[in-house]
Scaffold this motif. Structure first.
Motif, short mmCIF file in Angstrom:
data_model
loop_
_atom_site.label_atom_id
_atom_site.label_comp_id
_atom_site.label_asym_id
_atom_site.label_seq_id
_atom_site.Cartn_x
_atom_site.Cartn_y
_atom_site.Cartn_z
N ASP A 363 0.70 -1.39 0.27
CA ASP A 363 0.18 -0.22 0.33
C ASP A 363 0.85 1.09 0.24
OD1 ASP A 363 -2.62 -1.69 -0.57
OD2 ASP A 363 -3.06 -1.10 2.29
N ARG A 364 1.56 1.05 0.75
CA ARG A 364 3.08 2.27 1.10
C ARG A 364 3.86 2.64 -0.48
NH1 ARG A 364 5.17 7.51 2.32
NH2 ARG A 364 7.36 6.73 2.12
N CYS A 365 4.02 1.82 -1.13
CA CYS A 365 4.58 1.41 -2.50
C CYS A 365 3.60 2.11 -3.60
CB CYS A 365 4.92 0.23 -3.32
SG CYS A 365 6.80 0.04 -2.10
N ALA A 366 2.16 1.77 -3.88
CA ALA A 366 1.50 2.00 -3.93
C ALA A 366 0.92 3.68 -4.31
CB ALA A 366 -0.18 1.14 -4.39
N SER A 367 0.88 3.68 -3.24
CA SER A 367 0.36 5.28 -2.81
C SER A 367 1.34 6.33 -3.08
CB SER A 367 0.10 6.01 -1.61
OG SER A 367 -0.13 7.14 -1.10
N VAL A 368 2.48 6.09 -3.06
CA VAL A 368 3.87 6.94 -3.64
C VAL A 368 3.94 6.71 -5.09
CG1 VAL A 368 6.55 7.06 -3.95
CG2 VAL A 368 5.50 6.21 -1.43
N VAL A 369 3.98 5.65 -5.71
CA VAL A 369 3.88 5.75 -7.35
C VAL A 369 2.93 6.82 -7.62
CG1 VAL A 369 3.32 4.59 -9.33
CG2 VAL A 369 4.67 3.05 -7.18
N HIS A 370 0.79 6.48 -7.04
CA HIS A 370 0.00 7.31 -7.34
C HIS A 370 0.30 8.67 -7.13
CE1 HIS A 370 -3.64 8.61 -8.31
NE2 HIS A 370 -3.87 9.80 -6.33
N THR A 371 0.91 8.77 -6.49
CA THR A 371 1.41 10.32 -5.97
C THR A 371 2.52 10.96 -7.47
OG1 THR A 371 1.22 10.61 -3.59
CG2 THR A 371 2.74 11.97 -3.97
N GLU A 372 3.15 9.75 -7.31
CA GLU A 372 4.72 10.46 -7.91
C GLU A 372 4.25 11.05 -9.90
OE1 GLU A 372 7.34 11.95 -7.16
OE2 GLU A 372 8.55 10.29 -5.75
N GLN A 373 3.03 9.91 -10.12
CA GLN A 373 1.88 9.94 -11.71
C GLN A 373 1.55 11.01 -11.36
OE1 GLN A 373 0.11 6.43 -11.35
NE2 GLN A 373 1.30 5.30 -12.65
N CYS A 374 0.95 11.68 -10.04
CA CYS A 374 0.08 13.26 -10.12
C CYS A 374 1.04 14.21 -10.42
CB CYS A 374 -0.91 13.22 -8.99
SG CYS A 374 -1.99 11.91 -8.95
N ASN A 375 2.57 14.18 -8.87
CA ASN A 375 3.10 15.31 -9.55
C ASN A 375 3.85 15.43 -10.90
OD1 ASN A 375 2.99 15.18 -7.19
ND2 ASN A 375 5.14 14.04 -6.37
N MET A 376 3.80 14.03 -11.66
CA MET A 376 4.51 14.34 -12.94
C MET A 376 2.94 14.98 -13.91
SD MET A 376 6.50 11.29 -15.19
CE MET A 376 7.58 12.05 -14.06
N TYR A 377 1.98 15.02 -13.77
CA TYR A 377 1.18 15.18 -14.50
C TYR A 377 1.08 16.98 -14.32
CZ TYR A 377 -3.88 16.80 -15.93
OH TYR A 377 -4.82 17.19 -16.55
N PHE A 378 1.23 17.12 -12.92
CA PHE A 378 1.17 18.84 -12.49
C PHE A 378 1.93 19.28 -13.25
CE2 PHE A 378 2.02 21.87 -9.73
CZ PHE A 378 1.62 22.65 -9.39
N GLN A 379 3.53 18.66 -13.51
CA GLN A 379 4.23 19.32 -13.41
C GLN A 379 4.71 19.42 -15.59
OE1 GLN A 379 7.82 17.41 -10.75
NE2 GLN A 379 8.32 17.81 -12.61
N MET A 380 3.95 18.62 -16.02
CA MET A 380 3.87 18.94 -17.52
C MET A 380 2.37 18.75 -17.97
SD MET A 380 7.04 15.79 -19.12
CE MET A 380 5.53 14.37 -17.97
N MET A 381 1.82 19.70 -17.29
CA MET A 381 -0.15 20.11 -17.66
C MET A 381 -0.38 20.12 -19.15
SD MET A 381 -2.75 21.93 -14.76
CE MET A 381 -2.12 20.54 -13.65
#
Length: 466
Positions: A363-381
């Motif tokens: 669960d910890r890693c899945a949460s981190v992966v999701h957050t990193e994916q969101c961060n990437m979208y935020f940076q490359m919106m």
């Protein structure tokens, strides 16, 4: 040092990168025997360890606890702030300073360093702890049945546990799952990781300004389907430069490329419309590494059917290339595994501990992966109303003298980051042992005691009959 187990066993770790070396340190800290197998020579590994890496507080505090604060500080810079600009124009949007109170709560620091510098620190620590590391050892097959690995030379190595720390497209992962999860995933972006010599930057008046800002500042550029970040690295007079760009035209190879042979002009052509400073930095940059940016679905099984083989790090939970938490998740994995196996009493526990490792980390890693994916979208919106609102919110915060990550969507990103960085992997493993591990051991002992009593009663009954 951590508590020593009643039983020590042997581990073979496939992969001598950050994940593999961190595993070696964590397991040697509690007394187990560890052999790390790295397919590349030391010279090849150093050549492939391109660019800079960022270590967030959740991992720096683990490494500090392992006694590596001194060596890390010699090769790293502590980050205090981030500047946000627009990729296409260079427009200044605002800054964010890491809050001292938050950093104190997390127990660690943001560190910037060269990837090779981190690997060297971990390598020396693993050797000093008593681990064996064999370079140039290519593993061609693995099995959890009577756990063993076979090398390209034909040599077979036995172990009690095999750990797959061999990254994306992991051989051990394929043995457990039955296919290459990473290779099968689609991608839309490429990540370039390179460095720029400080002396060359200071010779250009426009780039020299980077050195007049506080040394601990990281620069992030937000762009339309593109992004970049740059930061000074400790131990070397260099800037790290990370670029995320769209994949190239169909028919052109986008394969991962680590060990040189990549055309610098290709990376420059991938920039698209961008501000002058980024253009100049890429003209001065060293040969980059190139990696496909993939959003990989969760891997269901980290442990093989025999309960003697496990994957971790990028082999178990691949993050988008260039993620802040990439190296951190590997070290957290190692810390949890080491803590669990500090309680080993008999070999029957091995499978239990490996499955507990996945339960603790999944669960910890899945949460981190999701957050990193969101961060990437935020940076490359992509350009549009949402992107315009994001930029306008940050401009307004800057005009009010506030951090760009206060309020709005940006604030949500920062709050998620604080939660991520406050996590303590070793505490989580300790909590599992107290709340579940000990209960299982006590229940198992009660069952054994009852069985012994029943056997004693049966024996007494037989004697009476005799």
């Amino acid at each position: 040092m951590s508590d020593k187990p009643e039983l020590t066993i042997s581990f073979v770790v496939v992969g001598g990168g950050i994940a593999g070396l961190a595993c070696a340190i964590a397991l040697r800290r509690v007394g187990h025997r560890v052999l790390v197998l790295e397919r590349y020579s030391d010279a090849e590994v150093s050549k492939m360890s391109h660019g800079g890496i960022r270590l967030p507080p959740n991992v720096s505090k683990v490494l500090f606890h392992w006694g590596l604060e001194g060596p890390l500080r010699q090769v790293s810079i502590t980050s205090r702030a981030m500047e946000v600009d627009i990729y296409e124009t260079g427009e200044f949007i605002g800054t964010h300073r890491w809050e001292e109170e938050v950093l104190r709560e997390t127990g660690g620091e943001f560190l910037f360093l060269h990837h090779d510098g981190l690997r060297r620190v971990l390598y020396e620590a693993a050797i000093a702890a008593g681990a064996q590391v064999r370079a140039g050892a290519t593993v061609v097959s693995v099995s959890g049945d009577r756990p063993h690995v076979t090398l390209s030379t034909g040599e077979t190595l036995l172990a009690d546990v095999i750990i797959g720390a061999d990254g994306r497209s992991s051989l051990v992962q394929q043995a457990i799952v039955g296919k290459d999860i990473f290779d099968a995933a689609p991608y839309q972006h490429l990540f370039y990781n390179t460095t720029v010599p400080g002396a060359l930057m200071r010779a250009d008046p426009q780039l020299a300004l980077f050195f007049k800002q506080p040394v601990e500042t990281m620069y992030v550029w937000l762009g339309n389907n593109r992004s970049a970040c740059a930061f000074r690295m400790g131990g070397k007079d260099e800037y790290a430069l990370h670029l995320w760009v769209p994949s190239r035209q169909k028919g052109l190879s986008d394969d991962d490329c680590w060990g040189g042979g990549l055309d610098l002009n290709e990376m420059r052509r991938q920039l698209g419309e961008c501000e002058p400073r980024l253009q100049k930095m890429t003209k001065l940059a060293a040969t980059p590494a190139r990696v496909q940016v993939k959003m990989v679905p969760p891997i269901e099984d980290w442990v093989d059917e025999h309960g003697r083989m496990v994957i971790l790090g990028e082999a178990a939970h691949p993050l988008p290339a260039g993620s802040l938490q990439g190296g951190a998740m590997a070290v957290e994995d190692a810390a949890v595994l080491g803590k669990l196996f500090s309680h080993l009493r008999d070999k029957d526990q091995i499978s239990t501990f490996l499955h507990a490792f996945q339960d603790l980390r999944e669960d910890r890693c899945a949460s981190v992966v999701h957050t990193e994916q969101c961060n990437m979208y935020f940076q490359m919106m992509p350009a549009g109303p949402q992107q315009e609102q994001r930029d306008q919110d940050m401009r307004a915060k800057t005009a009010q003298g506030e951090s760009v990550f206060c309020g709005g969507e940006a604030s949500e990103q920062w709050e998620q980051l604080k939660v991520l960085c406050g996590y303590d992997a070793e505490d989580e493993a300790d909590n599992w042992w107290v709340n579940w591990g000990l209960l299982r051991e006590r229940a198992k002992q009660r069952s054994l005691d009852m069985e012994a009593e029943m056997n004693t009663a049966r024996l007494g009954s037989l004697r009476l009959r005799a």
